[in-house]
Design an enzyme around this catalytic site. Structure first.
Site, mmCIF file in Angstrom:
data_model
loop_
_atom_site.group_PDB
_atom_site.id
_atom_site.type_symbol
_atom_site.label_atom_id
_atom_site.label_comp_id
_atom_site.label_asym_id
_atom_site.label_seq_id
_atom_site.Cartn_x
_atom_site.Cartn_y
_atom_site.Cartn_z
ATOM 1 C CG ASP A 146 17.097 34.427 18.349
ATOM 2 O OD1 ASP A 146 18.538 33.606 18.332
ATOM 3 O OD2 ASP A 146 16.431 34.735 16.903
ATOM 4 C CG HIS A 189 10.910 36.078 13.117
ATOM 5 N ND1 HIS A 189 11.751 35.094 12.566
ATOM 6 C CD2 HIS A 189 11.567 36.423 14.395
ATOM 7 C CE1 HIS A 189 13.424 35.528 13.352
ATOM 8 N NE2 HIS A 189 13.088 36.529 14.350
ATOM 9 C CG ASP A 293 17.771 37.743 10.415
ATOM 10 O OD1 ASP A 293 18.916 36.751 10.592
ATOM 11 O OD2 ASP A 293 16.804 36.816 10.806
ATOM 12 C CD GLU A 335 21.259 34.141 8.129
ATOM 13 O OE1 GLU A 335 21.839 33.356 9.066
ATOM 14 O OE2 GLU A 335 19.442 34.640 8.604
HETATM 15 C C1 GLC Z 1 19.465 34.101 11.919
HETATM 16 C C2 GLC Z 1 20.098 35.204 13.115
HETATM 17 C C3 GLC Z 1 20.307 34.539 13.933
HETATM 18 C C4 GLC Z 1 19.137 34.442 14.430
HETATM 19 C C5 GLC Z 1 18.303 33.617 13.249
HETATM 20 C C6 GLC Z 1 16.431 33.971 14.104
HETATM 21 O O1 GLC Z 1 19.675 33.478 11.147
HETATM 22 O O2 GLC Z 1 21.335 35.299 12.302
HETATM 23 O O3 GLC Z 1 21.359 34.501 15.032
HETATM 24 O O4 GLC Z 1 18.836 33.629 15.522
HETATM 25 O O5 GLC Z 1 17.573 34.414 12.171
HETATM 26 O O6 GLC Z 1 16.039 35.689 13.940
#
Ligand code: GLC
Length: 654
Positions: A146, A189, A293, A335
């Site tokens: 990811d 996570h 995040d 975020e």
């Molecule tokens: C946030 C990141 C994204 C990622 C997600 C899971 O939203 O910006 O890119 O897939 O977290 O970690």
């Protein structure tokens, strides 16, 4: 130490013993500073822990453990960073200052390895950058990860990029140029390969309850009934069957994102302390800004959408108080890509201000910019942005046009209905428009995660592709290219002046088009967000000073926007942004006023024909106050300021 106010707040956790230990560990000067911070933040910390864990335990002991964790980090804080702490405590709103301007990139895609980064700092300086966000760089799992958001070790750097020592050197190199380093902390996570996850699977009591698993589908089905899937096409639902879970009996492990990203269980306070330890350790390596995040997902609750729960906020408040104790130079950026009403609380804007994150992504502005470009009208933006709650004065937005993620259309049904539109239909239109399927669309994006069940989708694509530059470039359409460049500059003119820290996404300064190389990589091909995570095109960058080239035009505009912005005190953080009605719905108009400065008014015409702004609506500013305009001197007709197609104007009092 008797009589100090932190003795009197009624928190018996802060015992004389702790105070004595602080002074022993840190010495008189640093120790006194630590205790003063504790004095300030203990009520916040205690209230936050109480609201999350108070029902199942007396939080006094937990509070003390957490403070001792911060003390241990403070004792190891390098002297250079202590000096930075001093400066930042004198100037706690440093991130609101005008020179603070950000750039976001993937290390390998920008320059190769961390050790190669210092030689690219001059390039960043040309754009006025003082804040560098390096996309995930901590050790990820191998294969699919990811984009680095599946971390196996928070204390190690991805070996393909270098070492932790290299990262520290990058932080130092930036600091000597007055630039701050930002990295991601993936709080929600870990990768399933992380030592905590493996310990939990193996039944190691140190990690018991670090994650969540259910023996059958009863609870997962109940949660899934109300929680939307983040990646519905390849990872529907929020749970993954793991044979080795629950002592080998097998179980459904909580995985909000991809199956290899296992959600941490913050209901267990040991998880909070473990993550605190990682964040503090990284702060001591010289990281100044942590991008927190996916924070909305930190707390789960049955019957909800699994986001924005009060406990998620309390967890952030506790972390903020604790990290500030040990590393006060550090700030958090949330975020939280959520609806407008849910956004402001991540900046601590609750019924009462509760320090949480100092920065948060202005997702609503970003969505409204793209929506306005597609409809060639700014009325929805004016309404949606105008009804947002003000943010606490000690915080700022980060504003952005594009980032590494897809664009999710956070257009509320209420805002759409206020214009007589249907929210669902408008979101669908935006998907059709930006994926290029709408007749007459200039965009070359792609649908991300189309959901066949509910018709939802999001959009991938670089700014240049979504603005029409890619299409015009490929078809040799000169007039189309001109309009594409104007669109890109228009979006950035709003984003740089709307208030907050502007974040330039790597490649936009050169109008980089979609990248298709990801399709050849088995670990990336299935995730089309990689189309807008291009490799830096250094040969194209060579053309940046030639105004006859596409790159030169765009780069030149971004430089001009940056340097004009640095000269307008009203654009400093900590001031309010008010939306104006200038009598023409095609024009987005906003005013900023800082208590110590005159006003600023920004105007952006989203239409592809001429529009106007009623001079009477500009708070006394007019043609002669223009400091930067897309088309040179402004013209006035009668009482109207004339705005050429896709043009912008910045007006400011000295
Ligand atoms: C946030 C990141 C994204 C990622 C997600 C899971 O939203 O910006 O890119 O897939 O977290 O970690």
């Amino acid at each position: 130490m008797r009589g100090r106010s932190w003795d009197r707040v009624g928190c018996d956790v802060v015992q004389q013993q702790l105070a004595a230990d602080v002074l022993t560990a840190l010495g008189r000067s640093e120790g006194t500073a630590f205790l003063s911070r504790l004095d300030l933040r203990l009520p916040d910390l205690r209230a936050a822990l109480e609201s999350v864990y108070g029902e199942k335990m007396d939080v006094t002991g937990l509070c003390e453990r957490a403070v001792r964790c911060a003390l241990a980090a403070a004792a190891e804080r390098p002297e250079e960073l202590q000096l930075l702490d001093r400066r930042r405590e004198v100037d706690p709103e440093w991130f609101q200052r005008l020179p603070v301007q950000g750039y976001v990139c993937y290390t390998e895609r920008f320059c190769g390895r961390l050790a190669d980064l210092p030689e690219r700092v001059d390039y960043l300086a040309e754009l006025g950058i003082t804040y560098l966000h390096l996309m995930p760089l901590l050790q990820p799992r191998l294969g699919e990860n990811d984009g680095g958001y599946a971390v196996t070790d928070y204390r190690a750097v991805d070996p393909r990029l270098g070492t932790m020592r290299d990262l520290e050197e990058v932080a130092t190199a930036l600091r000597t140029r007055d630039m701050s380093l930002c990295i991601d902390v993936v709080l929600n996570h870990t990768a399933r390969e992380h030592q905590w996850a493996q310990g939990w699977l193996a039944g190691d009591p140190a990690y018991s309850d670090f994650y969540t698993a259910f023996p059958d589908r009863t609870m997962p089905d109940a949660y899934d009934a109300t929680t939307p899937s983040v990646f519905p096409d390849r990872a529907p639902g929020s749970f993954t069957w793991v044979d080795a879970a629950l002592d080998g009996a097998g179980g459904w492990v909580w995985t909000t994102f991809w199956p290899y990203q296992w959600d941490l269980n913050y209901a267990n306070p040991d998880v909070l302390l473990a993550m605190l330890g990682e964040v503090l350790w990284l702060a001591n390596r010289g990281i100044e800004i942590f991008r927190m995040d996916a924070v909305p997902f930190l707390w789960k609750r049955l019957g909800t959408n699994g986001m924005n729960q009060p406990e998620a906020h309390s967890i952030m408040q506790a972390l903020n108080a604790l990290v500030r104790l040990a590393a006060p130079a550090t700030i958090f950026k949330a975020e939280a890509i959520v609806s407008p009403e849910d956004l402001v609380p991540y900046l601590g804007g609750h019924d009462r201000y509760r320090p949480e994150c100092e920065l948060a992504y202005h997702n609503q502005l970003m969505v409204m910019l793209w929506s306005s470009l597609a409809t060639k009208d700014a009325e929805l933006a004016r309404r949606a942005l105008g009804r947002m709650d003000p943010i606490p004065p000690g915080t700022s937005w980060v504003t952005y046009v594009r980032c590494h993620d897809d664009i999710g259309w956070a257009v509320s049904d209420t805002d759409a209905a206020s214009l007589g539109w249907n929210g669902y239909t408008h979101r669908r239109f935006l998907n059709d428009f930006y994926s290029g399927r709408y007749d007459g669309s200039f965009a070359r994006g792609a649908l991300f995660q189309p959901n066949d069940i509910n018709g939802d989708a999001r959009i991938s694509g670089t700014t240049a592709a979504l603005c029409g530059i890619e299409d015009a470039f490929d078809t040799g359409d000169t007039a189309g290219l001109e309009r594409g460049v104007r669109r890109l500059v228009l979006l950035y003119s709003v984003m740089y002046a709307f208030g907050g820290v502007p974040l330039l996404y790597m490649g936009d300064e050169l109008a980089l088009r979609n990248d298709r190389t990801y399709l050849a990589d088995p670990a990336l091909w299935a995730d089309n967000r990689w189309m807008h995570r291009p490799w830096m095109d250094w040969p194209a960058a060579e053309r940046r000073l030639d105004p006859a080239t596409l790159e030169g035009r765009v780069f030149g505009w971004l430089q001009r926007l940056g340097s004009a912005r640095r000269g307008v005190p009203a654009l400093r953080g900590g001031a309010d942004t008010a939306l104006l009605d200038v009598g023409d719905s095609r024009v987005l108009a906003w005013r900023r006023r800082h208590p110590r400065t005159g006003s600023f008014v920004g105007l952006a015409n989203f239409a592809e024909d001429e529009a106007g702004a009623d001079l009477g609506a500009l708070g006394g500013l007019g043609r002669d106050d223009a400091i930067l305009c897309s088309d040179g001197a402004l013209a006035v007709y009668d009482t109207w300021l004339r705005l050429p197609p896709l043009s912008f104007a910045w007006l400011a009092e000295p």
